[in-house]
Write a protein that holds these residues in place. Structure first.
Motif, short mmCIF file in Angstrom:
data_model
loop_
_atom_site.label_atom_id
_atom_site.label_comp_id
_atom_site.label_asym_id
_atom_site.label_seq_id
_atom_site.Cartn_x
_atom_site.Cartn_y
_atom_site.Cartn_z
N GLU A 79 1.11 -1.43 0.33
CA GLU A 79 0.08 0.21 0.07
C GLU A 79 0.74 1.20 -0.08
OE1 GLU A 79 -2.91 2.18 0.44
OE2 GLU A 79 -4.30 0.49 0.65
N ASP A 80 -0.06 2.42 -0.62
CA ASP A 80 1.10 3.36 -0.41
C ASP A 80 0.42 4.78 0.82
OD1 ASP A 80 -1.34 4.60 -1.70
OD2 ASP A 80 -0.59 5.87 -2.53
N PHE A 81 -0.18 3.68 1.32
CA PHE A 81 -1.21 3.94 2.85
C PHE A 81 -0.21 5.59 3.80
CE2 PHE A 81 -2.24 4.09 7.16
CZ PHE A 81 -3.53 4.58 7.05
N PRO A 82 1.01 4.49 4.43
CA PRO A 82 2.06 4.98 4.73
C PRO A 82 3.00 6.30 4.21
CG PRO A 82 2.54 2.64 5.18
CD PRO A 82 1.32 3.52 3.55
N HIS A 83 2.58 6.78 3.43
CA HIS A 83 2.80 7.82 2.42
C HIS A 83 2.42 9.14 3.34
CE1 HIS A 83 6.87 6.50 0.21
NE2 HIS A 83 5.65 5.82 -0.69
N LEU A 84 1.04 8.64 2.96
CA LEU A 84 -0.18 9.60 3.30
C LEU A 84 0.01 10.39 4.91
CD1 LEU A 84 -2.70 11.48 2.17
CD2 LEU A 84 -4.09 9.08 3.41
N VAL A 85 0.63 9.38 5.64
CA VAL A 85 1.06 9.74 7.08
C VAL A 85 2.36 10.49 7.30
CG1 VAL A 85 0.91 8.59 9.68
CG2 VAL A 85 -0.12 7.84 7.60
N PRO A 86 1.74 11.82 8.11
CA PRO A 86 3.27 12.62 8.30
C PRO A 86 3.72 12.06 9.55
CG PRO A 86 1.00 14.17 9.16
CD PRO A 86 0.77 12.12 8.90
N ASP A 87 5.25 12.42 9.59
CA ASP A 87 6.24 12.00 10.66
C ASP A 87 5.78 11.20 12.03
OD1 ASP A 87 8.00 10.82 8.03
OD2 ASP A 87 8.91 12.98 8.26
N GLY A 88 5.99 10.12 12.48
CA GLY A 88 5.86 10.53 13.97
C GLY A 88 4.54 10.47 14.72
N VAL A 89 3.25 10.16 13.69
CA VAL A 89 1.75 10.16 13.47
C VAL A 89 1.51 8.76 13.70
CG1 VAL A 89 -0.72 11.01 13.08
CG2 VAL A 89 1.25 12.25 13.10
N PRO A 90 1.10 8.06 14.54
CA PRO A 90 0.27 6.52 14.19
C PRO A 90 -0.68 6.35 13.68
CG PRO A 90 -0.44 7.45 16.38
CD PRO A 90 0.36 9.03 15.59
N TYR A 91 -0.53 4.94 13.04
CA TYR A 91 -1.87 5.05 12.13
C TYR A 91 -2.00 3.15 12.56
CZ TYR A 91 1.66 2.78 9.53
OH TYR A 91 2.40 2.28 8.28
N SER A 92 -3.90 3.15 11.82
CA SER A 92 -3.69 1.87 12.16
C SER A 92 -4.39 1.62 10.80
CB SER A 92 -5.05 1.43 13.64
OG SER A 92 -5.59 0.38 13.58
N TYR A 93 -4.25 0.26 10.24
CA TYR A 93 -5.33 -0.38 8.78
C TYR A 93 -4.83 -1.82 9.46
CZ TYR A 93 -4.89 -0.31 3.98
OH TYR A 93 -5.30 -0.74 2.50
#
Length: 416
Positions: free
Chosen positions: A343-357
């Motif tokens: 996925e390219d989803f991580p490219h959308l996430v600002p540095d240091g911001v946690p995510y769940s997919y």
């Protein structure tokens, strides 16, 4: 409901109790009939923007090409970003559905039409129930996921100058498997992918006189076979990797030995070290085969587009998985381990911001039951997967797919 259920779960169930399911299903069918390739999602983006605006979101279109955002500010509290991708694939549809694609050779074969439908439904439910939560919602309709370009294009076009920087980013994807399960992994959930091009330079000539040529087609054939040893003989069994030769191009006529042959490769890896070792092996093997064949020049090996690994923040993912279990039922959430998809989803996430997919399984019950095999893995391998011309998610997933987004958002937002 018992008192032990969290406030976020109770609020999510309340806000999704009366979803306009027939309307959302019609919306999905319309998107499915009108698929658009990566970077050309104009109609899809306009349809999503229309729904976001109607629900009360401040909407911006045209970010990074065809990207759409909707922002709903609702007092003090965290900022949560919900993302859906919008593009279709160059796949001729073979589902036979009454709402099959009306665009020849193009199909929503990866479920992105369902992702947009889920996002639209969650936007409506959360806006209608804004008295139950406080904070800020950022909704993103992302273009060009399939080419790996859309998320980065939106960020480069000033996404976070136009919308608030999120505290948490959430996303989900339709997947094969009996409808009604929600796989989560508190860590690495999807692999990195890397595209590679190899151009072999031979010496062309007449098919009747191969002795006067250096045939790049024969060299390409040896190269395809030898490349299969990269994973089987150079990568440890404990390390996951895939190498696929997806395309070979060479020649113009039956009786012409061409000057060049071109191979397109795709790598799937779960660590930067394995990726680097595989690229080095590909370069070495390509050079060796060309030397063995007497090619007049070295092969050209070009590393192209890549997707990053998708690595969930463990604490955030456990929180989202827990609320999904409360909302959707015990046993519906499980950890399948990392997938080889990307996925390219991580490219959308600002540095240091946690995510769940996470994933939402979507195979219709009748298709699953009819699949050959007696155990889970046999059936999983037999049913149509993403990118298949027969991929057709079950519309019973509309409501739970909205609930996963709504409950995930409410787990982060301040629930009143």
């Amino acid at each position: 409901m018992t008192s032990s259920v969290s406030a976020a779960a109770r609020a999510a169930l309340d806000l999704t109790a009366d979803l306009p399911v027939p309307d959302l299903e019609d919306f999905y069918r319309d998107l499915h009939r009108h698929p658009e390739l990566s970077g050309r999602e104009h109609r899809t983006a306009a349809k999503l923007a229309e729904r976001l605006t109607k629900a009360g979101y401040d909407t911006v279109e045209g970010i990074g090409g065809t990207g759409v955002t909707g922002v709903l500010r609702n007092g003090d509290g965290p900022t949560v970003l919900l993302r859906a991708d919008m593009d279709a694939l160059p796949v001729p549809e073979e589902t036979g559905l009454p709402y099959e694609s009306s665009v020849p050779g193009v199909m929503h074969a990866c479920g992105h039409d369902l992702h947009v439908t889920w996002l639209a439904g969650a936007a409506q439910a959360l806006a209608a129930g804004r008295d139950t939560w406080s904070g800020t919602l950022v909704l993103v309709g992302q273009p060009a996921e399939e080419t790996g370009e859309g998320a980065a294009a939106m960020v480069a076009d000033g996404l976070y100058e136009r919308v608030p920087r999120p505290d948490v980013v959430l996303g989900q994807h339709a997947a094969p498997g009996p409808a009604g399960f929600y796989p989560h992994v508190p860590g690495l959930i999807m692999s990195a992918t890397t595209d590679i091009e190899i151009v072999i330079h031979g010496r062309g000539g007449h098919g009747s006189r191969p002795e006067t040529t250096v045939d790049p087609v024969v060299t390409a054939a040896y190269l395809v076979t030898r490349l299969q040893t990269v994973v089987s003989r150079e990568i440890a069994a404990r390390e996951s990797a895939v190498l696929t030769v997806g395309r070979i191009e060479a020649g113009t006529r039956h009786n012409i030995i061409p000057t060049t042959a071109r191979l397109l490769l795709n790598l799937r890896t779960q660590s930067p070290d394995v990726r680097d070792r595989m690229i080095a092996a590909i370069r070495r093997i390509a050079s060796g085969e060309c030397i063995a064949a007497g090619c007049p020049t070295e092969p050209e090996v070009t590393v192209g587009n890549s997707f990053p690994m998708t690595v969930n923040d463990a604490d955030t993912d456990r929180r989202i998985a827990a609320v999904h279990t409360e909302v959707l039922g015990a046993g519906t959430v499980f950890d399948p381990g990392p997938a080889m998809g990307s996925e390219d989803f991580p490219h959308l996430v600002p540095d240091g911001v946690p995510y769940s997919y996470w994933f939402v399984t979507s195979t219709p019950a009748d298709v699953w039951d009819a699949a050959p095999g007696t155990d889970l893995m046999e059936k999983f391998l037999a049913v149509p997967s993403n990118h298949s011309p027969q991929f057709a998610p079950d519309l019973v997933t509309v409501t739970p797919g909205v609930r996963t987004l709504v409950s995930g958002a409410l787990e982060i937002l301040t629930v009143n």
